[in-house]
Scaffold this motif. Structure first.
Motif, PDB file in Angstrom:
ATOM      1  N   ALA A   9       0.838  -1.208   0.000  1.00 26.89           N
ATOM      2  CA  ALA A   9       0.000   0.000   0.000  1.00 26.89           C
ATOM      3  C   ALA A   9       0.869   1.253   0.000  1.00 26.89           C
ATOM      4  CB  ALA A   9      -0.939  -0.003   1.203  1.00 26.89           C
ATOM      5  N   PHE A  10       1.916   1.265   0.821  1.00 28.72           N
ATOM      6  CA  PHE A  10       2.820   2.417   0.850  1.00 28.72           C
ATOM      7  C   PHE A  10       3.510   2.603  -0.492  1.00 28.72           C
ATOM      8  CE2 PHE A  10       7.153   3.974   1.109  1.00 28.72           C
ATOM      9  CZ  PHE A  10       6.925   5.274   1.558  1.00 28.72           C
ATOM     10  N   LEU A  11       4.069   1.516  -1.039  1.00 25.23           N
ATOM     11  CA  LEU A  11       4.783   1.607  -2.314  1.00 25.23           C
ATOM     12  C   LEU A  11       3.867   2.079  -3.431  1.00 25.23           C
ATOM     13  CD1 LEU A  11       6.964  -1.606  -2.057  1.00 25.23           C
ATOM     14  CD2 LEU A  11       7.763   0.774  -1.917  1.00 25.23           C
ATOM     15  N   SER A  12       2.638   1.598  -3.425  1.00 27.47           N
ATOM     16  CA  SER A  12       1.667   2.019  -4.430  1.00 27.47           C
ATOM     17  C   SER A  12       1.397   3.513  -4.332  1.00 27.47           C
ATOM     18  CB  SER A  12       0.367   1.234  -4.238  1.00 27.47           C
ATOM     19  OG  SER A  12      -0.615   1.693  -5.132  1.00 27.47           O
ATOM     20  N   SER A  13       1.177   3.980  -3.119  1.00 23.99           N
ATOM     21  CA  SER A  13       0.926   5.406  -2.894  1.00 23.99           C
ATOM     22  C   SER A  13       2.148   6.236  -3.296  1.00 23.99           C
ATOM     23  CB  SER A  13       0.590   5.633  -1.423  1.00 23.99           C
ATOM     24  OG  SER A  13       0.424   7.000  -1.155  1.00 23.99           O
ATOM     25  N   TRP A  14       3.331   5.784  -2.890  1.00 21.70           N
ATOM     26  CA  TRP A  14       4.573   6.502  -3.219  1.00 21.70           C
ATOM     27  C   TRP A  14       4.780   6.531  -4.736  1.00 21.70           C
ATOM     28  CZ3 TRP A  14       7.603  10.014  -1.582  1.00 21.70           C
ATOM     29  CH2 TRP A  14       8.906  10.149  -2.062  1.00 21.70           C
ATOM     30  N   TYR A  15       4.542   5.411  -5.393  1.00 20.09           N
ATOM     31  CA  TYR A  15       4.668   5.374  -6.846  1.00 20.09           C
ATOM     32  C   TYR A  15       3.749   6.398  -7.490  1.00 20.09           C
ATOM     33  CZ  TYR A  15       4.692   4.279 -11.680  1.00 20.09           C
ATOM     34  OH  TYR A  15       4.797   4.422 -13.035  1.00 20.09           O
ATOM     35  N   TYR A  49       4.600  -6.685  -6.643  1.00 18.15           N
ATOM     36  CA  TYR A  49       4.250  -6.162  -7.966  1.00 18.15           C
ATOM     37  C   TYR A  49       2.870  -5.512  -7.969  1.00 18.15           C
ATOM     38  CZ  TYR A  49       8.304  -7.752 -10.561  1.00 18.15           C
ATOM     39  OH  TYR A  49       9.576  -7.891 -11.043  1.00 18.15           O
ATOM     40  N   LYS A  50       2.100  -5.659  -6.897  1.00 15.90           N
ATOM     41  CA  LYS A  50       0.838  -4.930  -6.777  1.00 15.90           C
ATOM     42  C   LYS A  50       1.100  -3.463  -6.470  1.00 15.90           C
ATOM     43  CE  LYS A  50      -1.751  -8.887  -5.007  1.00 15.90           C
ATOM     44  NZ  LYS A  50      -2.445  -9.422  -3.829  1.00 15.90           N
ATOM     45  N   GLY A  51       2.288  -3.151  -5.986  1.00 11.28           N
ATOM     46  CA  GLY A  51       2.624  -1.794  -5.600  1.00 11.28           C
ATOM     47  C   GLY A  51       3.583  -1.071  -6.525  1.00 11.28           C
ATOM     48  N   LEU A  52       4.369  -1.809  -7.289  1.00 11.90           N
ATOM     49  CA  LEU A  52       5.365  -1.187  -8.162  1.00 11.90           C
ATOM     50  C   LEU A  52       5.426  -1.918  -9.509  1.00 11.90           C
ATOM     51  CD1 LEU A  52       8.368  -0.650  -5.720  1.00 11.90           C
ATOM     52  CD2 LEU A  52       6.835   1.089  -6.622  1.00 11.90           C
ATOM     53  N   PRO A  53       5.849  -1.201 -10.556  1.00  9.20           N
ATOM     54  CA  PRO A  53       5.952  -1.841 -11.871  1.00  9.20           C
ATOM     55  C   PRO A  53       7.202  -2.695 -12.037  1.00  9.20           C
ATOM     56  CG  PRO A  53       6.555   0.458 -12.033  1.00  9.20           C
ATOM     57  CD  PRO A  53       6.085   0.244 -10.626  1.00  9.20           C
ATOM     58  N   SER A  54       8.191  -2.526 -11.131  1.00 14.31           N
ATOM     59  CA  SER A  54       9.438  -3.251 -11.298  1.00 14.31           C
ATOM     60  C   SER A  54      10.076  -3.509  -9.943  1.00 14.31           C
ATOM     61  CB  SER A  54      10.405  -2.452 -12.184  1.00 14.31           C
ATOM     62  OG  SER A  54      11.559  -3.203 -12.469  1.00 14.31           O
ATOM     63  N   LEU A  55      10.672  -4.683  -9.823  1.00 11.66           N
ATOM     64  CA  LEU A  55      11.396  -5.074  -8.607  1.00 11.66           C
ATOM     65  C   LEU A  55      12.672  -5.791  -9.014  1.00 11.66           C
ATOM     66  CD1 LEU A  55       8.360  -6.638  -6.766  1.00 11.66           C
ATOM     67  CD2 LEU A  55       9.567  -4.595  -6.004  1.00 11.66           C
ATOM     68  N   ASN A  93      -3.098  -7.420 -10.718  1.00 12.49           N
ATOM     69  CA  ASN A  93      -3.974  -7.021  -9.614  1.00 12.49           C
ATOM     70  C   ASN A  93      -3.420  -5.796  -8.890  1.00 12.49           C
ATOM     71  OD1 ASN A  93      -5.959  -9.169  -9.749  1.00 12.49           O
ATOM     72  ND2 ASN A  93      -4.272 -10.510  -9.188  1.00 12.49           N
ATOM     73  N   ARG A  94      -2.694  -4.965  -9.604  1.00 15.73           N
ATOM     74  CA  ARG A  94      -1.997  -3.837  -9.000  1.00 15.73           C
ATOM     75  C   ARG A  94      -2.937  -2.792  -8.401  1.00 15.73           C
ATOM     76  NH1 ARG A  94      -1.812  -3.847 -14.367  1.00 15.73           N
ATOM     77  NH2 ARG A  94      -2.290  -1.998 -15.589  1.00 15.73           N
ATOM     78  N   LYS A  95      -2.334  -1.976  -7.561  1.00 17.53           N
ATOM     79  CA  LYS A  95      -3.088  -0.953  -6.844  1.00 17.53           C
ATOM     80  C   LYS A  95      -2.721   0.458  -7.295  1.00 17.53           C
ATOM     81  CE  LYS A  95      -3.497  -3.739  -2.711  1.00 17.53           C
ATOM     82  NZ  LYS A  95      -3.345  -3.807  -1.263  1.00 17.53           N
ATOM     83  N   TYR A  96      -1.876   0.582  -8.291  1.00 17.55           N
ATOM     84  CA  TYR A  96      -1.437   1.904  -8.715  1.00 17.55           C
ATOM     85  C   TYR A  96      -1.913   2.178 -10.127  1.00 17.55           C
ATOM     86  CZ  TYR A  96       2.154  -1.018 -10.740  1.00 17.55           C
ATOM     87  OH  TYR A  96       2.802  -2.002 -11.429  1.00 17.55           O
ATOM     88  N   THR A  97      -1.749   3.421 -10.578  1.00 19.30           N
ATOM     89  CA  THR A  97      -2.311   3.830 -11.869  1.00 19.30           C
ATOM     90  C   THR A  97      -1.392   3.540 -13.045  1.00 19.30           C
ATOM     91  OG1 THR A  97      -1.437   6.062 -11.529  1.00 19.30           O
ATOM     92  CG2 THR A  97      -3.699   5.634 -10.800  1.00 19.30           C
ATOM     93  N   HIS A  98      -0.193   3.095 -12.784  1.00 18.45           N
ATOM     94  CA  HIS A  98       0.763   2.792 -13.850  1.00 18.45           C
ATOM     95  C   HIS A  98       0.142   1.831 -14.861  1.00 18.45           C
ATOM     96  CE1 HIS A  98       4.084   0.427 -15.604  1.00 18.45           C
ATOM     97  NE2 HIS A  98       4.712   1.574 -15.578  1.00 18.45           N
ATOM     98  N   SER A  99       0.367   2.106 -16.130  1.00 19.00           N
ATOM     99  CA  SER A  99      -0.296   1.260 -17.129  1.00 19.00           C
ATOM    100  C   SER A  99       0.610   0.785 -18.245  1.00 19.00           C
ATOM    101  CB  SER A  99      -1.479   2.029 -17.726  1.00 19.00           C
ATOM    102  OG  SER A  99      -1.016   3.196 -18.375  1.00 19.00           O
ATOM    103  N   GLU A 100       1.891   1.065 -18.180  1.00 18.69           N
ATOM    104  CA  GLU A 100       2.775   0.710 -19.290  1.00 18.69           C
ATOM    105  C   GLU A 100       3.323  -0.710 -19.213  1.00 18.69           C
ATOM    106  OE1 GLU A 100       5.724   3.652 -20.101  1.00 18.69           O
ATOM    107  OE2 GLU A 100       4.240   5.195 -20.444  1.00 18.69           O
ATOM    108  N   GLY A 101       3.035  -1.447 -18.157  1.00 20.83           N
ATOM    109  CA  GLY A 101       3.461  -2.837 -18.079  1.00 20.83           C
ATOM    110  C   GLY A 101       4.538  -3.087 -17.053  1.00 20.83           C
ATOM    111  N   MET A 102       4.521  -4.289 -16.490  1.00 18.10           N
ATOM    112  CA  MET A 102       5.539  -4.659 -15.507  1.00 18.10           C
ATOM    113  C   MET A 102       6.848  -5.001 -16.199  1.00 18.10           C
ATOM    114  SD  MET A 102       5.047  -8.599 -14.329  1.00 18.10           S
ATOM    115  CE  MET A 102       6.784  -8.867 -14.202  1.00 18.10           C
ATOM    116  N   MET A 103       7.930  -4.865 -15.458  1.00 11.92           N
ATOM    117  CA  MET A 103       9.235  -5.172 -16.012  1.00 11.92           C
ATOM    118  C   MET A 103      10.142  -5.637 -14.882  1.00 11.92           C
ATOM    119  SD  MET A 103      11.175  -5.282 -18.714  1.00 11.92           S
ATOM    120  CE  MET A 103      10.129  -4.448 -19.872  1.00 11.92           C
ATOM    121  N   SER A 104      10.619  -6.854 -14.943  1.00  5.11           N
ATOM    122  CA  SER A 104      11.566  -7.332 -13.937  1.00  5.11           C
ATOM    123  C   SER A 104      12.895  -6.618 -14.101  1.00  5.11           C
ATOM    124  CB  SER A 104      11.792  -8.835 -14.067  1.00  5.11           C
ATOM    125  OG  SER A 104      10.701  -9.541 -13.564  1.00  5.11           O
TER     126      SER A 104
END
Length: 181
Positions: A9-15, A49-55, A93-104
């Motif tokens: 939740a924090f990471l999603s908000s920060w992102y 990955y629910k909070g950030l696009p990359s880890l 199932n992400r919680k943030y508005t990012h929409s360009e896709g996940m990336m490891s």
């Protein structure tokens, strides 16, 4: 991990705050942010990955190192594909508005771990193989400073052995042979 939900939740908000600021300042597309869920277990990492696009993908290198040291990699691609699928499921199932896709964010080692060269026994062919797999795998490759020069060191000897500064002589030439193990 007991705090995973709160951390996500924090990471999603920060992102979202950073992404909005980036766009307000004229940035195009979405802000790229890499997080760290320091664990070799993909099941523990995936929810982040629910909070950030990359880890940073710790299980990637753990799996790669294991296969290189055992001299057996027939299941490597399938294992990594399974890990990536679990990440993608969480990302979807992400919680943030990012929409360009996940990336490891793929890496071999970092400032908190043994350097890859030491893990691989300072074996030149194994180090080259690890680098080749890193640079040709799907994801964004990250190279910890000095790793491209074969710096080595083990964490159990202290942080200074894995956080060695880049060593240059007065002419600007690399002095990688002076690193400590």
């Amino acid at each position: 991990q007991k705090n995973a939900t709160a951390n996500v939740a924090f990471l999603s908000s920060w992102y979202n705050v950073c992404n909005d600021a980036y766009k307000t300042a004229g940035g195009q597309g979405d802000f790229f942010m890499v997080g760290e869920a320091y664990d070799d277990n993909a099941t523990v990492v995936a929810p982040y990955y629910k909070g950030l696009p990359s880890l940073f993908d710790f299980p990637f290198y753990g799996t790669l190192k294991d296969r290189i040291l055992r001299g057996y990699g027939a299941d490597f691609a399938a294992t990594i594909s399974g890990i990536q699928s679990s990440y993608a499921s969480s990302y979807n199932n992400r919680k943030y508005t990012h929409s360009e896709g996940m990336m490891s964010a793929l890496k071999l080692s970092n400032h908190d771990e043994n350097r890859a060269a030491s893990d691989l026994g300072n074996h030149n062919q194994k180090m080259r193989l690890a680098a080749a797999v890193l640079l040709t795998s799907p994801g964004k490759p990250f190279i910890y400073q000095g790793e491209e020069l074969g710096y080595y060191g083990k964490k159990d000897n202290g942080d200074e052995y894995v956080r060695t500064p880049m060593l240059w002589d007065k002419d600007g030439k690399d002095c990688a042979n002076t690193t400590r193990s």
